[in-house]
Motif scaffolding. Structure first.
Motif, PDB file in Angstrom:
ATOM      1  N   ARG A 303     -11.635  14.214 -15.233  1.00  0.00           N
ATOM      2  CA  ARG A 303     -12.359  15.265 -14.537  1.00  0.00           C
ATOM      3  C   ARG A 303     -11.370  16.110 -13.767  1.00  0.00           C
ATOM      4  O   ARG A 303     -10.416  15.601 -13.168  1.00  0.00           O
ATOM      5  N   LEU A 304     -11.518  17.427 -13.830  1.00  0.00           N
ATOM      6  CA  LEU A 304     -10.674  18.336 -13.062  1.00  0.00           C
ATOM      7  C   LEU A 304     -11.216  18.352 -11.638  1.00  0.00           C
ATOM      8  O   LEU A 304     -12.253  18.937 -11.356  1.00  0.00           O
ATOM      9  N   VAL A 305     -10.500  17.697 -10.737  1.00  0.00           N
ATOM     10  CA  VAL A 305     -10.980  17.499  -9.365  1.00  0.00           C
ATOM     11  C   VAL A 305     -10.623  18.682  -8.474  1.00  0.00           C
ATOM     12  O   VAL A 305     -11.440  19.146  -7.679  1.00  0.00           O
ATOM     13  N   ASN A 306      -9.385  19.162  -8.592  1.00  0.00           N
ATOM     14  CA  ASN A 306      -8.944  20.265  -7.741  1.00  0.00           C
ATOM     15  C   ASN A 306      -7.792  21.003  -8.410  1.00  0.00           C
ATOM     16  O   ASN A 306      -7.248  20.536  -9.420  1.00  0.00           O
ATOM     17  N   VAL A 307      -7.447  22.135  -7.840  1.00  0.00           N
ATOM     18  CA  VAL A 307      -6.391  22.986  -8.373  1.00  0.00           C
ATOM     19  C   VAL A 307      -5.500  23.420  -7.213  1.00  0.00           C
ATOM     20  O   VAL A 307      -6.002  23.747  -6.132  1.00  0.00           O
ATOM     21  N   PHE A 308      -4.186  23.380  -7.426  1.00  0.00           N
ATOM     22  CA  PHE A 308      -3.234  23.851  -6.423  1.00  0.00           C
ATOM     23  C   PHE A 308      -2.506  25.085  -6.938  1.00  0.00           C
ATOM     24  O   PHE A 308      -2.221  25.199  -8.134  1.00  0.00           O
ATOM     25  N   ARG A 309      -2.166  26.006  -6.047  1.00  0.00           N
ATOM     26  CA  ARG A 309      -1.102  26.958  -6.337  1.00  0.00           C
ATOM     27  C   ARG A 309       0.131  26.428  -5.620  1.00  0.00           C
ATOM     28  O   ARG A 309       0.057  25.981  -4.466  1.00  0.00           O
ATOM     29  N   VAL A 310       1.260  26.442  -6.319  1.00  0.00           N
ATOM     30  CA  VAL A 310       2.462  25.746  -5.853  1.00  0.00           C
ATOM     31  C   VAL A 310       3.665  26.668  -5.987  1.00  0.00           C
ATOM     32  O   VAL A 310       3.774  27.446  -6.945  1.00  0.00           O
ATOM     33  N   GLY A 311       4.564  26.584  -5.034  1.00  0.00           N
ATOM     34  CA  GLY A 311       5.795  27.371  -5.093  1.00  0.00           C
ATOM     35  C   GLY A 311       6.653  27.110  -3.875  1.00  0.00           C
ATOM     36  O   GLY A 311       6.536  26.068  -3.236  1.00  0.00           O
ATOM     37  N   ARG A 312       7.502  28.078  -3.568  1.00  0.00           N
ATOM     38  CA  ARG A 312       8.368  27.974  -2.391  1.00  0.00           C
ATOM     39  C   ARG A 312       7.863  28.940  -1.328  1.00  0.00           C
ATOM     40  O   ARG A 312       7.512  30.079  -1.639  1.00  0.00           O
ATOM     41  N   SER A 313       7.834  28.494  -0.089  1.00  0.00           N
ATOM     42  CA  SER A 313       7.328  29.345   0.989  1.00  0.00           C
ATOM     43  C   SER A 313       8.222  30.563   1.168  1.00  0.00           C
ATOM     44  O   SER A 313       9.437  30.483   1.017  1.00  0.00           O
ATOM     45  N   ALA A 314       7.596  31.685   1.488  1.00  0.00           N
ATOM     46  CA  ALA A 314       8.319  32.943   1.608  1.00  0.00           C
ATOM     47  C   ALA A 314       9.050  33.077   2.934  1.00  0.00           C
ATOM     48  O   ALA A 314       9.828  34.009   3.124  1.00  0.00           O
ATOM     49  N   LYS A 315       8.799  32.156   3.851  1.00  0.00           N
ATOM     50  CA  LYS A 315       9.494  32.171   5.138  1.00  0.00           C
ATOM     51  C   LYS A 315       9.648  30.731   5.609  1.00  0.00           C
ATOM     52  O   LYS A 315       8.978  29.832   5.084  1.00  0.00           O
ATOM     53  N   PRO A 316      10.523  30.496   6.594  1.00  0.00           N
ATOM     54  CA  PRO A 316      10.711  29.131   7.075  1.00  0.00           C
ATOM     55  C   PRO A 316       9.384  28.485   7.469  1.00  0.00           C
ATOM     56  O   PRO A 316       8.556  29.112   8.135  1.00  0.00           O
ATOM     57  N   LEU A 317       9.209  27.257   7.017  1.00  0.00           N
ATOM     58  CA  LEU A 317       7.935  26.581   7.204  1.00  0.00           C
ATOM     59  C   LEU A 317       7.913  25.819   8.521  1.00  0.00           C
ATOM     60  O   LEU A 317       8.811  25.034   8.820  1.00  0.00           O
ATOM     61  N   LYS A 318       6.880  26.076   9.322  1.00  0.00           N
ATOM     62  CA  LYS A 318       6.664  25.322  10.551  1.00  0.00           C
ATOM     63  C   LYS A 318       5.474  24.402  10.311  1.00  0.00           C
ATOM     64  O   LYS A 318       4.333  24.852  10.276  1.00  0.00           O
ATOM     65  N   SER A 319       5.772  23.145  10.124  1.00  0.00           N
ATOM     66  CA  SER A 319       4.709  22.185   9.841  1.00  0.00           C
ATOM     67  C   SER A 319       3.973  21.854  11.132  1.00  0.00           C
ATOM     68  O   SER A 319       4.526  21.220  12.025  1.00  0.00           O
ATOM     69  N   ARG A 320       2.737  22.311  11.207  1.00  0.00           N
ATOM     70  CA  ARG A 320       1.921  21.998  12.368  1.00  0.00           C
ATOM     71  C   ARG A 320       0.545  21.606  11.893  1.00  0.00           C
ATOM     72  O   ARG A 320      -0.048  22.301  11.053  1.00  0.00           O
ATOM     73  N   HIS A 321       0.049  20.504  12.416  1.00  0.00           N
ATOM     74  CA  HIS A 321      -1.244  20.005  12.006  1.00  0.00           C
ATOM     75  C   HIS A 321      -2.221  20.142  13.169  1.00  0.00           C
ATOM     76  O   HIS A 321      -1.908  19.770  14.297  1.00  0.00           O
ATOM     77  N   TYR A 322      -3.397  20.669  12.874  1.00  0.00           N
ATOM     78  CA  TYR A 322      -4.427  20.841  13.891  1.00  0.00           C
ATOM     79  C   TYR A 322      -5.447  19.729  13.692  1.00  0.00           C
ATOM     80  O   TYR A 322      -6.207  19.736  12.730  1.00  0.00           O
ATOM     81  N   ARG A 323      -5.424  18.764  14.606  1.00  0.00           N
ATOM     82  CA  ARG A 323      -6.215  17.556  14.415  1.00  0.00           C
ATOM     83  C   ARG A 323      -6.910  17.134  15.713  1.00  0.00           C
ATOM     84  O   ARG A 323      -6.478  17.473  16.812  1.00  0.00           O
ATOM     85  N   MET A 324      -7.979  16.357  15.533  1.00  0.00           N
ATOM     86  CA  MET A 324      -8.729  15.825  16.659  1.00  0.00           C
ATOM     87  C   MET A 324      -7.877  14.826  17.428  1.00  0.00           C
ATOM     88  O   MET A 324      -7.010  14.154  16.847  1.00  0.00           O
ATOM     89  N   PRO A 325      -8.113  14.672  18.742  1.00  0.00           N
ATOM     90  CA  PRO A 325      -7.376  13.674  19.517  1.00  0.00           C
ATOM     91  C   PRO A 325      -7.625  12.267  18.990  1.00  0.00           C
ATOM     92  O   PRO A 325      -8.732  11.952  18.537  1.00  0.00           O
ATOM     93  N   VAL A 326      -6.625  11.423  19.099  1.00  0.00           N
ATOM     94  CA  VAL A 326      -6.738  10.050  18.592  1.00  0.00           C
ATOM     95  C   VAL A 326      -7.926   9.322  19.208  1.00  0.00           C
ATOM     96  O   VAL A 326      -8.659   8.603  18.524  1.00  0.00           O
ATOM     97  N   ASP A 327      -8.136   9.498  20.505  1.00  0.00           N
ATOM     98  CA  ASP A 327      -9.210   8.772  21.192  1.00  0.00           C
ATOM     99  C   ASP A 327     -10.585   9.087  20.627  1.00  0.00           C
ATOM    100  O   ASP A 327     -11.502   8.260  20.709  1.00  0.00           O
ATOM    101  N   ARG A 328     -10.748  10.278  20.050  1.00  0.00           N
ATOM    102  CA  ARG A 328     -12.046  10.640  19.466  1.00  0.00           C
ATOM    103  C   ARG A 328     -12.198  10.122  18.046  1.00  0.00           C
ATOM    104  O   ARG A 328     -13.285  10.186  17.470  1.00  0.00           O
ATOM    105  N   LEU A 329     -11.106   9.625  17.478  1.00  0.00           N
ATOM    106  CA  LEU A 329     -11.141   9.119  16.109  1.00  0.00           C
ATOM    107  C   LEU A 329     -11.272   7.606  16.044  1.00  0.00           C
ATOM    108  O   LEU A 329     -11.466   7.039  14.968  1.00  0.00           O
ATOM    109  N   ILE A 330     -11.181   6.944  17.180  1.00  0.00           N
ATOM    110  CA  ILE A 330     -11.368   5.494  17.251  1.00  0.00           C
ATOM    111  C   ILE A 330     -12.717   5.249  17.931  1.00  0.00           C
ATOM    112  O   ILE A 330     -12.921   5.642  19.078  1.00  0.00           O
ATOM    113  N   VAL A 331     -13.643   4.646  17.200  1.00  0.00           N
ATOM    114  CA  VAL A 331     -15.013   4.509  17.710  1.00  0.00           C
ATOM    115  C   VAL A 331     -15.448   3.045  17.790  1.00  0.00           C
ATOM    116  O   VAL A 331     -14.832   2.173  17.214  1.00  0.00           O
TER     117      VAL A 331
END
Length: 331
Positions: A303-331
């Motif tokens: 089954r074709l689950v998903n599709v990516f477009r792939v290549g090299r970034s056009a500018k320096p990559l700043k890896s930043r993840h926007y995520r919920m606080p850890v305390d809200r993820l432990i229940v």
């Protein structure tokens, strides 16, 4: 069996939460059970019911989080063992989807080094004289990825992607839900926490402001004038990719397993020195899904689950993840 301390659990969840999820809605929670096992918990209040009516993408997202936990454990010489996948309601809001014990002693996984660096690149790709080697590396690493690198074919697929996305965007409910998960201004209270913010979408302030109106109150007038599709088009970005990559998994596979492999595939893209962005609309649209299956010679057992477009970034990559606080993820 290795015992989880509260401090170790927080460390593990902080890394596991870096896994991707549909619209970055982050439906996964974690609970330490009385017998020392760790449960992956579904927060049933976190959904995207219009884009994901069957809940399949949420389950795939949980699978990615599960693989994120596996990688976090691996980095500490630990591994998941004795996993059960029986759904168990815990409260009106939470349901455990699986639980597992933790054992010591495991070979290092090379993908752990790429967890913090992986990100979704939604901008244009840089022109590259030869991406053959990293694409071959990617194909060798994963037998569930099919790389399409012919320039004219990529240009055709870029047009299909815009058509597929626009077919969904024409739905009022779809646009409303999408806008609900978009954080187009830093003043949004969840800008740094979840959803798709302006930085993650690689939008300027002007582009983000325009998107709010084009997807909102001005959509119908612009559509009647034949302008909405052009204003929302992503064709140039997709056409700049080095390759279109098809992610295919066995028909009938458990979505949690699919999600684990989806995350590992994306990490392999990073390992190959490339960046990626999913084009989920191509996989979700039946007609374009079938076109890509034929183009990639995808077998009937896959089954074709998903599709990516792939290549090299056009500018320096700043890896930043926007995520919920850890305390809200432990229940």
């Amino acid at each position: 069996m290795s015992e989880l301390t509260p401090d170790l659990l927080r460390e593990l969840v902080a890394e596991a939460r870096l896994a991707p999820s549909v619209h970055n809605i982050q439906p996964t929670r974690w609970r330490l059970l009385g017998d020392g096992r760790l449960a992956l918990v579904d927060d049933i209040s976190v959904r995207a019911p219009v884009a994901d009516p069957a809940g399949h993408d949420v389950l795939v997202s949980h699978g990615a989080a599960l693989e994120g936990m596996s990688l976090a454990l691996n980095r500490r010489g630990l591994a998941i063992t004795a996993m059960t996948t029986i759904e168990q309601p815990l409260s009106p809001q939470f349901a455990a989807l699986c639980s597992f014990a933790i054992r010591q002693g495991v070979a290092p996984d090379p993908l752990t080094e790429h967890v913090a660096h992986r990100t979704s690149w939604r901008g244009r790709f840089a022109a590259s004289p030869d991406d053959t080697a990293p694409l071959v590396q990617l194909a060798v690493a994963r037998d569930d990825l099919i790389c399409i690198s012919h320039r004219r074919t990529i240009a055709d697929i870029a047009g299909w992607a815009d058509q597929a996305e626009f077919s969904f965007v024409q739905g009022d409910d779809y646009r409303a839900e999408l806008l609900e998960w978009m954080r187009l201004s830093p003043s949004h209270p969840h800008y740094l926490l979840d959803g798709l913010n302006r930085d993650a979408l690689a939008m300027s302030t002007i582009e983000a402001t325009a998107a709010r109106f084009v997807l909102g109150s001005l959509f119908r007038p612009l559509d009647r004038l034949g302008l909405a599709a052009a204003l929302l088009a992503d064709r140039a970005k997709t056409a700049s990719a080095s390759a279109i990559v098809l992610f295919c998994r066995p028909v009938g596979e458990d979505p949690l397993t699919t999600g684990r492999h989806f995350y590992r595939s994306w990490l392999e893209v990073d390992r190959a020195g490339l960046v990626a962005c999913p084009i989920s609309a191509l996989a979700d649209h039946p007609d374009f899904n079938e076109r890509l299956r034929k183009l990639g010679k995808v077998g009937a057992d896959l089954r074709l689950v998903n599709v990516f477009r792939v290549g090299r970034s056009a500018k320096p990559l700043k890896s930043r993840h926007y995520r919920m606080p850890v305390d809200r993820l432990i229940v």
